[in-house]
Design a protein around this motif. Sequence first.
Motif, short mmCIF file in Angstrom:
data_model
loop_
_atom_site.label_atom_id
_atom_site.label_comp_id
_atom_site.label_asym_id
_atom_site.label_seq_id
_atom_site.Cartn_x
_atom_site.Cartn_y
_atom_site.Cartn_z
N ALA A 10 10.63 -1.68 10.54
CA ALA A 10 11.55 -0.95 9.67
C ALA A 10 11.36 -1.33 8.22
O ALA A 10 11.00 -2.46 7.88
N GLY A 11 11.62 -0.36 7.34
CA GLY A 11 11.69 -0.61 5.90
C GLY A 11 13.14 -0.80 5.51
O GLY A 11 13.93 -1.42 6.24
N LEU A 30 10.51 -12.25 -13.02
CA LEU A 30 9.51 -12.07 -14.07
C LEU A 30 10.06 -12.38 -15.46
O LEU A 30 9.30 -12.71 -16.37
N SER A 31 11.38 -12.29 -15.63
CA SER A 31 11.96 -12.61 -16.93
C SER A 31 12.29 -14.09 -17.05
O SER A 31 12.50 -14.59 -18.17
N GLU A 32 12.32 -14.82 -15.93
CA GLU A 32 12.54 -16.26 -15.94
C GLU A 32 11.42 -16.91 -15.12
O GLU A 32 11.63 -17.35 -13.98
N PRO A 33 10.22 -16.97 -15.67
CA PRO A 33 9.07 -17.47 -14.91
C PRO A 33 9.29 -18.89 -14.39
O PRO A 33 9.93 -19.72 -15.03
N GLY A 34 8.76 -19.12 -13.20
CA GLY A 34 8.84 -20.44 -12.60
C GLY A 34 10.05 -20.68 -11.73
O GLY A 34 10.09 -21.67 -10.99
N GLN A 35 11.03 -19.79 -11.78
CA GLN A 35 12.24 -19.95 -10.97
C GLN A 35 12.06 -19.26 -9.62
O GLN A 35 11.63 -18.10 -9.56
N VAL A 36 12.38 -19.97 -8.55
CA VAL A 36 12.26 -19.39 -7.21
C VAL A 36 13.41 -18.42 -6.97
O VAL A 36 14.58 -18.76 -7.18
N ARG A 37 13.08 -17.23 -6.53
CA ARG A 37 14.09 -16.21 -6.20
C ARG A 37 13.95 -15.83 -4.74
O ARG A 37 12.83 -15.75 -4.21
N GLU A 38 15.07 -15.60 -4.09
CA GLU A 38 15.04 -15.18 -2.69
C GLU A 38 15.41 -13.71 -2.59
O GLU A 38 16.39 -13.25 -3.20
N LEU A 39 14.64 -12.96 -1.81
CA LEU A 39 14.95 -11.56 -1.52
C LEU A 39 15.60 -11.52 -0.14
O LEU A 39 14.91 -11.42 0.88
N ALA A 40 16.91 -11.64 -0.13
CA ALA A 40 17.64 -11.73 1.13
C ALA A 40 18.00 -10.34 1.65
O ALA A 40 19.17 -9.96 1.75
N ILE A 41 16.98 -9.57 1.96
CA ILE A 41 17.14 -8.21 2.46
C ILE A 41 16.36 -8.09 3.75
O ILE A 41 15.20 -8.49 3.82
N ALA A 42 16.98 -7.55 4.76
CA ALA A 42 16.36 -7.47 6.09
C ALA A 42 15.39 -6.29 6.15
O ALA A 42 15.79 -5.14 6.00
N VAL A 43 14.11 -6.60 6.34
CA VAL A 43 13.11 -5.60 6.68
C VAL A 43 12.23 -6.21 7.77
O VAL A 43 12.36 -7.39 8.08
N GLU A 44 11.36 -5.42 8.34
CA GLU A 44 10.43 -5.91 9.35
C GLU A 44 9.02 -5.82 8.80
O GLU A 44 8.32 -4.82 9.02
N PRO A 45 8.58 -6.84 8.04
CA PRO A 45 7.25 -6.76 7.44
C PRO A 45 6.16 -6.80 8.50
O PRO A 45 6.32 -7.44 9.54
#
Length: 201
Positions: A10-11, A30-45
């Motif tokens: 699923a997408g 991209l506006s705060e380079p070096g900071q880890v960001r989490e994409l907490a969105i459910a998909v089925e890659p």
Amino acid sequence: MATNETLLGAGFSDPVFQSQGAFRALLAALSEPGQVRELAIAVEPPAGLARATALALLTLADYETPIWLPASLRDGPAGAWLRFHCGAALVEYPARAAFAVIDGAALEPKLAAFNPGDDQFPDRSTTVIVQCAALAGGEAVTLEGPGIAGTCEIAPSGLRPGFWGEVAANAELYPCGVDLILSHGAELIGLPRSTQILETR
């Protein structure tokens, strides 16, 4: 018998809301380079794509933005997943891609193989998503540049020898050069072309 489409993961389940959330996270990275960001969105890659990689491409890519993948991904489930969910063309040559996915440990292609843009249209450069073994535990790198308060340090692991030299050379092309997104699992780090490499250790 099942069709290829029914075998695809699923997408987005809520394309408008989820793509907006993912876009905000990518913009922040991209506006705060070096900071880890989490994409907490459910998909089925699909196999071969980290969740953060898949979400970034779902959010940014469409039929007008060609994607480059290694042949092992382009000709497998990852390629089929991106064609179906993004409608994007998959290109054979790195320099023709608007977006690209590389294995950070693979020796090729080098960052210089992708489109750096030009003086008139620097925004037409390739955005390269570099899939890492982890976003910590590797060689430490000190960064400075726009969006960074002073300096910051990152240490992603699973990157080929000489990778940070390639990043430093890319930064020298500014305002041209590729933008980078380092990904692992559901997390990512943005490294725009304006980010400078101060030292590695």
